[in-house]
Design a protein around this motif. Structure first.
Motif, PDB file in Angstrom:
ATOM      1  N   UNK A   1       0.828  -1.213   0.000  1.00  0.00           N
ATOM      2  CA  UNK A   1       0.000   0.000   0.000  1.00  0.00           C
ATOM      3  C   UNK A   1       0.864   1.266   0.000  1.00  0.00           C
ATOM      4  N   UNK A   2       2.112   1.142  -0.416  1.00  0.00           N
ATOM      5  CA  UNK A   2       3.011   2.297  -0.388  1.00  0.00           C
ATOM      6  C   UNK A   2       2.497   3.437  -1.259  1.00  0.00           C
ATOM      7  N   UNK A   3       2.007   3.113  -2.443  1.00  0.00           N
ATOM      8  CA  UNK A   3       1.485   4.159  -3.341  1.00  0.00           C
ATOM      9  C   UNK A   3       0.238   4.808  -2.738  1.00  0.00           C
ATOM     10  N   UNK A   4      -0.636   4.002  -2.201  1.00  0.00           N
ATOM     11  CA  UNK A   4      -1.848   4.517  -1.564  1.00  0.00           C
ATOM     12  C   UNK A   4      -1.495   5.427  -0.395  1.00  0.00           C
ATOM     13  N   UNK A   5      -0.492   5.050   0.370  1.00  0.00           N
ATOM     14  CA  UNK A   5      -0.106   5.836   1.528  1.00  0.00           C
ATOM     15  C   UNK A   5       0.441   7.207   1.181  1.00  0.00           C
TER      16      UNK A   5
END
Length: 236
Positions: free
Chosen positions: A194-198
């Motif tokens: 979820x790095x991009x979402x974060x």
């Protein structure tokens, strides 16, 4: 508001048909897409990759004068995120249906069994139990009868992103298989999934408990959730 609907793997524009009525009734213009290679079972799929599908969505965005709302289900979430990256100033909101933004270098799913240029819909026992919640025997038969092989390149190609303005585009995540609280916990823990979402600046979360195909299992509820998210885009 113009709403572009991008289906997930094995599906064409018709997969949204039970979701769109509340959107149309609210006065929105809906544009469900059939992406290249998904026109029919016999359509050619050689040479069709992730960028091909992203470019198809970008071309649709460019056909409108005003910003649009993008909706992507499952693998369609990666596709709309690529389009957001290409046109961050033309997207009023991105809505991820049981999906999320795929970061640079990621692939949608390179573990699905392929057959030449195709990724056919696998047997049900290859899916997790959470995927299949509420997908009755009747719905499974309907889905399999209408399923179109996915172009292998779309599943296996890497995502390439270049414009950090994508993080400024408001987003809504409609969580189905797992509660949104699990996503937020993963973000807080720094999970790479979820790095991009974060990194996204303004994200709303909506819980719609069901399996991975809410357009079949809970279409009215999904339509209402999308309508509410579009309302937030219209008000901003």
């Amino acid at each position: 508001m113009d709403i572009i609907l991008v289906p997930g793997f094995w599906l064409d524009a018709s997969s949204w048909e039970e979701v769109t009525p509340p959107l149309v009734a609210a006065g929105h213009a809906v544009h469900p897409l059939t992406l290249p290679g998904l026109e029919s079972v016999d359509a050619p799929r050689a040479g069709i990759g992730l960028r091909t599908h992203i470019d198809a969505v970008v071309a649709k965005i460019d056909s409108f004068d005003a910003p649009v709302v993008l909706v992507g289900h499952s693998g369609g979430g990666a596709i709309i995120h690529g389009a957001v990256d290409a046109r961050p100033d033309r997207v009023a909101r991105a809505i991820y249906v049981d999906s999320g933004p795929l970061g640079d270098g990621g692939v949608i799913n390179d573990e699905l069994p392929d057959d030449g240029d195709d990724v056919p819909l696998p047997p049900w026992d290859l899916f997790d139990d959470e995927d299949l919640v509420d997908l009755s025997a009747e719905l499974r038969a309907m889905f399999r009868a209408r399923a179109i092989p996915q172009p292998k390149g779309v599943a296996q190609d890497q995502q390439h992103l270049t414009d950090e303005r994508r993080f400024q585009v408001p987003a809504t995540v409609i969580a189905c298989e797992f509660p949104s609280s699990m996503l937020t916990e993963m973000i807080e823990a720094g999970h790479p999934y979820v790095a991009e979402l974060g990194r996204m600046r303004a994200v709303d979360y909506v819980d719609l408990p069901t399996g991975h195909w809410p357009q079949f299992t809970k279409p009215a509820e999904l339509g209402a959730a999308i309508q509410a998210a579009v309302g937030r885009a219209s008000a901003s």
